[in-house]
Write a protein that holds these residues in place. Structure first.
Motif, PDB file in Angstrom:
ATOM      1  N   UNK A 838      29.509 -29.398  41.563  1.00  0.00           N
ATOM      2  CA  UNK A 838      29.763 -27.960  41.585  1.00  0.00           C
ATOM      3  C   UNK A 838      31.084 -27.607  40.935  1.00  0.00           C
ATOM      4  N   UNK A 839      32.128 -28.381  41.241  1.00  0.00           N
ATOM      5  CA  UNK A 839      33.449 -28.126  40.654  1.00  0.00           C
ATOM      6  C   UNK A 839      33.410 -28.330  39.145  1.00  0.00           C
ATOM      7  N   UNK A 840      32.754 -29.406  38.698  1.00  0.00           N
ATOM      8  CA  UNK A 840      32.651 -29.654  37.257  1.00  0.00           C
ATOM      9  C   UNK A 840      31.969 -28.488  36.551  1.00  0.00           C
ATOM     10  N   UNK A 841      30.867 -28.026  37.128  1.00  0.00           N
ATOM     11  CA  UNK A 841      30.119 -26.933  36.509  1.00  0.00           C
ATOM     12  C   UNK A 841      30.924 -25.641  36.533  1.00  0.00           C
ATOM     13  N   UNK A 842      31.685 -25.427  37.596  1.00  0.00           N
ATOM     14  CA  UNK A 842      32.509 -24.220  37.699  1.00  0.00           C
ATOM     15  C   UNK A 842      33.571 -24.194  36.612  1.00  0.00           C
TER      16      UNK A 842
END
Length: 936
Positions: A838-842
């Protein structure tokens, strides 16, 4: 026993051909169709592969160290080819003809497969390094030729199949299955004709005309088909009858792609083939895997009584590179104004039809979309104006970077306009000519605005400002000021005429609660409208008194007092359910009182503020009143009419030419007292930083402020009292950042006036553990509190990391707060947590939409800690140095004691907060106020 076994085997050999001959002709024909669809899938795969490969080639030509890659295509599948050959349901002579066509298609597939494998081998051996891509270009050209040859041979075979099918079909033309088959077939044929006419260019840098008129006409034809396609469903047996509705939904999806394609085909999209290529592939995908799949299901469910014929998948082709040249610009022609006599509206004896009510509301929606686009241009030309002033002196302009202009986000609402004209036949003839004519003038005004921006692009690119000292630029900006005012006035006239037409009809259900409540809300909206216009007149200096708010306050109280009487019988679903009518009703009642109070308490701001005071009233009126009212109307079943937004008439103001003064003498910098090493999680750098001269403050100055959050009094505080650390950021795109946190939520202003544009990515944990009154409902409330304030220049994205991390809302302008709000309403707690992905995609989403000198921020909302990889930790730290910050919100009955999330917020140079019922309405607003405009 052995003799008996031999007899069984002989019996099988003797009767197998007989059984095969019993296969229905339609079944055998569908084997050929199945082969064509499967082979088309293979062609599409090769088609996309070549497109991706060509992108790599283009990149390699610019950077030879990049290297090329090409995935393995695998073996060519023969199953469906042999299955088609083995079908004996068709008589021998016709089968021979079909098999000859089948063989032609198969040979093309073999040749395409061999060519692909030759290219794969070429890339794997890195022969492109030896021949400078000569063989690569030859193989790519051969593949393009084979795509075209395949499409030709496939269509020829399908034509033969249709001819044979027509000869064996013995059902009456009035048979509901045949009628439905023909109706669906007409829709399918229309989509195929459009796809065959659309271009796809292997080189995406190709600049060529795109068939706008053709796509527009196809969209209008789809509207007509949607009105009739389901008429025979009631005469069919289930589940074939159900497939009619799904086929119709597939057509709606095709329609949506065309609408977006038309609106997105703006000037920026016309500079290359990327837009057209993307539309082409989207339509092919939707046509093959949605529309034709649903049709195939209809055919399957129609058995055994009706044996129908399937349709093969569409196979794409590539158009030869265009040699077209863009026509030279001859300047922007002014729109042709027209005058319209006041409508002579007569009371109707009967209620308006559903089509008439729908069309009248389409006019309101189109007006509101036009206003959103106008506001976007107001922001763009405002920013351009302030930059252009520094290029008025050619000698000094030569020393600066080139002046530039872009309006790539501006989109003419052309699809809605085309559909509006088509639907206008539902309006009675005496009124139709006037309202369509007025809409046409508004569209012409928007087109002139677009033309002026296109002219500014070439004007700045060719540096003509150095020759004429911004003379043409000034003329264009003066014209924009006139056009903004014209569109504002003309939209008001059109709205009033639409409303008069609507009110000329008696309501079909005057006793319904929808109608009673809607009328009470409309009365409030009318008084709110009067107050809004009174505030506009006051700020223009046309009146010396603030507008009277007594009626609006009375309406606010009355709406609240009469809620249960007005809403009697209407279902309450709850505030988090987007279908609940009580939510917009209650919000409008409360917000009307707040709007009156806001007007009554207005005091002129001190000089030095960039934003005009009208801006806060503009956002409040549209988001807190108009949005709530229109939301109620959309939910209602009572034939009510929406209302229009109001533009920010002060958003763009002409400024006097800037006179540059001698640069001030640089005073020696005082020694900096060393503060704490870490302020609110921000690592400081106390090294001496060179002072960069800044231009004087202006009405739309670019944001140059902090990665943290300023207090609301920061702008008004004397400079001598402002002690801040300076954070040095290496990246060129980042300006000086100041830290000034307001973690106590004291005196937080409910406004984004004077704050930098936001690029905010909401990274939301919606795992099953968030299903608690202290978690997901508070999260939704926090986001919705911000949506009442967001501006068109603010971009909101939503990334979920329940289960597989995914983007559920791409970067969306604050002008579409209703769309964002609906997405928030759909959030549900489910699944597991995958925080790392999720953090990577954000971060990927945030960097893609990066706003220079804006507030680029990820807000991670969760109810608990999760393991974070070293890779993600490094990503957070590095992005914080690149002006993309991470703030963390935690939710739950008790405040979290873990330190991992707090450490993440420190690494991300953001804030950390536990959100409670008391802070939910303000916490996210504070994150959006993290950077102030220069001079604030």
């Amino acid at each position: 026993m052995r003799r008996f076994s031999i007899l069984i085997i002989l019996f099988a050999f003797i009767f197998t051909p007989v059984a095969a001959q019993q296969e229905a002709p339609q079944t055998s024909l569908n084997h050929y169709i199945e082969f064509l669809s499967e082979s088309s899938e293979l062609v599409i795969h090769r088609f996309k592969m070549l497109g991706d490969y060509q992108e790599d080639v283009s990149r390699y030509r610019k950077r030879p160290d990049y290297g090329l890659r090409l995935p393995s295509s695998g073996p060519l599948e023969e199953y469906y080819y042999k299955k088609a050959l083995g079908g004996l349901g068709v008589e021998a002579a016709k089968r021979k003809q079909l098999n000859a066509g089948l063989e032609n298609v198969w040979q093309v597939l073999i040749k395409l497969d061999e060519t692909c494998k030759a290219l794969e081998t070429y890339v794997r051996l890195r022969d492109y390094e030896r021949d400078n891509l000569k063989k690569s270009d030859a193989l790519a050209a051969e593949m393009q030729s084979l795509f075209e040859r395949y499409a030709h041979d496939k269509n020829a075979l399908y034509t033969q199949i249709r001819q044979i099918y027509a000869g064996i079909q013995n059902r009456a033309a009035t048979d509901p299955y045949i009628v439905t088959e023909n109706a669906m077939g007409e829709v399918i044929a229309a989509q195929q004709r459009l796809l065959e006419a659309l271009p796809y260019y292997l080189d995406e840098e190709t600049k060529a005309e795109w068939p706008v008129a053709l796509v527009r006409q196809s969209m209008l034809d789809d509207e007509k088909a949607l009105a009739t396609i389901g008429n025979t469903a009631s005469q069919l047996q289930y589940p074939a009858s159900d497939m009619v509705g799904t086929f119709k939904s597939a057509l709606v999806s095709m329609q949506d792609i065309k609408r977006r394609a038309l609106d997105d085909h703006n000037f920026a999209a016309q500079q290359s083939a990327r837009h057209g290529n993307a539309v082409y592939l989207s339509l092919v995908e939707q046509f093959n895997h949605d529309m034709l799949e649903f049709y195939k299901a209809f055919v399957g469910y129609s058995k055994p009584g009706h044996l129908l014929l399937n349709y093969p998948f569409f196979s794409p082709v590539m158009k030869a590179e265009s040699s077209e040249k863009a026509a030279a610009s001859e300047g922007t022609k002014p729109f042709q104004d027209k005058s319209f006599h006041p409508l002579n509206v007569k009371k109707a004896a009967a209620p308006a039809s559903a089509a008439t009510i729908k069309t009248l509301n389409q006019y309101i929606d189109w007006i509101n979309q036009s206003l959103r686009q106008m506001h976007l241009l107001q922001m763009i030309v405002r920013n351009y104006q302030s930059s252009a002033e520094y290029y008025r002196d050619p000698a000094k302009a030569q020393k600066r970077a080139n002046l530039s202009y872009s309006h790539e986000d501006f989109k003419l609402p052309s699809s809605e306009y085309a559909l509006l004209l088509g639907a206008s036949t539902a309006i009675p003839e005496p009124y139709r000519k006037s309202v369509t004519g007025q809409a046409g003038v508004l569209m012409d005004v928007l087109q002139e605005m677009d033309g002026l921006s296109i002219e500014l692009i070439s004007y700045t690119a060719e540096k003509r400002y150095l020759q004429d000292r911004l003379k043409r630029s000034d003329a264009i900006l003066d014209r924009y000021l006139v056009l903004f005012d014209i569109l504002d006035k003309k939209k008001e006239q059109l709205y009033n005429d639409i409303r008069r037409i609507h009110e000329s009809y008696p309501n079909a259900t005057p006793q319904s609660s929808w109608y009673i409540a809607g009328n009470a809300m409309l009365k409030t909206m009318d008084n709110g409208h009067d107050v809004m216009f009174g505030m506009r007149d006051y700020l223009r200096g046309e009146t010396s008194k603030l507008p009277e708010t007594t009626n609006l306050r009375t309406d606010s109280r009355q709406l609240i007092a009469d809620e249960y009487k007005n809403m009697k019988g209407l279902q309450r679903y709850g505030r988090n359910n987007g279908l609940c009518p009580y939510t917009p009703y209650e919000d409008l009642g409360g917000n009307a009182g707040r709007f009156a109070e806001k007007v009554e308490q207005y005091k002129p701001e001190s000089s030095g503020f960039a934003a005009h005071p009208y801006e806060s009233f503009y956002y409040f009126y549209n988001n807190e009143l108009v949005y709530q009212y229109n939301n109620f109307i959309e939910l209602s079943k009572a034939g009510l009419l929406k209302t229009v937004n109001q533009p920010d008439v002060f958003a763009f103001r002409r400024t006097a030419p800037h006179k540059e003064t001698a640069p001030p003498v640089k005073a020696p910098e005082p020694p900096v007292e060393k503060p704490a090493d870490n302020v609110a999680g921000v690592q400081t750098n106390h090294a001496e930083i060179p002072v960069v001269p800044q231009p004087p403050a202006r009405q739309d100055a670019a944001p140059l402020t902090n990665g943290g959050k300023p207090g609301p009094e920061a702008a008004a505080a004397p400079i001598a009292q402002a002690k801040r650390d300076t954070v040095y950021v290496e990246r060129v795109r980042v300006d000086t950042v100041y830290v000034d946190r307001n973690a106590q939520l004291q005196n937080v202003t409910r406004s984004l006036d004077g704050f930098a544009p936001n690029n905010m990515v909401l990274l939301l944990d919606v795992s099953s553990s968030m299903n608690s009154p202290y978690k997901l409902p508070l999260l939704k409330r926090s986001i919705k509190s911000l949506l009442t304030l967001v501006r068109p220049e603010d971009m909101i994205s939503i990334v979920l990391y329940s289960g597989k991390a995914r983007v559920v809302l791409k970067p969306t302008s604050g002008s579409k707060s209703a769309e964002i709000s609906r997405m928030i309403d759909l959030l549900q707690s489910d699944g597991d947590t995958d925080g790392n992905e999720g953090i990577k995609l954000a971060y990927k989403t945030a960097n893609k939409q990066y706003i220079r000198a804006g507030n680029n921020r990820i807000v991670l909302a969760t109810d608990g800690e999760f393991p974070v990889s070293n890779e993600v930790v490094d990503m957070i730290r590095e992005n914080a140095r690149q002006d993309v910050y991470l703030s963390v919100f935690t939710f739950g009955r008790n405040e979290h004691t873990g330190q991992k999330l707090k450490k993440l917020s420190e690494l991300g140079m953001g804030s950390y907060a536990h959100v409670t019922d008391a802070s939910a309405d303000l916490q996210l607003i504070l994150e959006a106020q993290a950077k102030k405009l220069a001079g604030k």
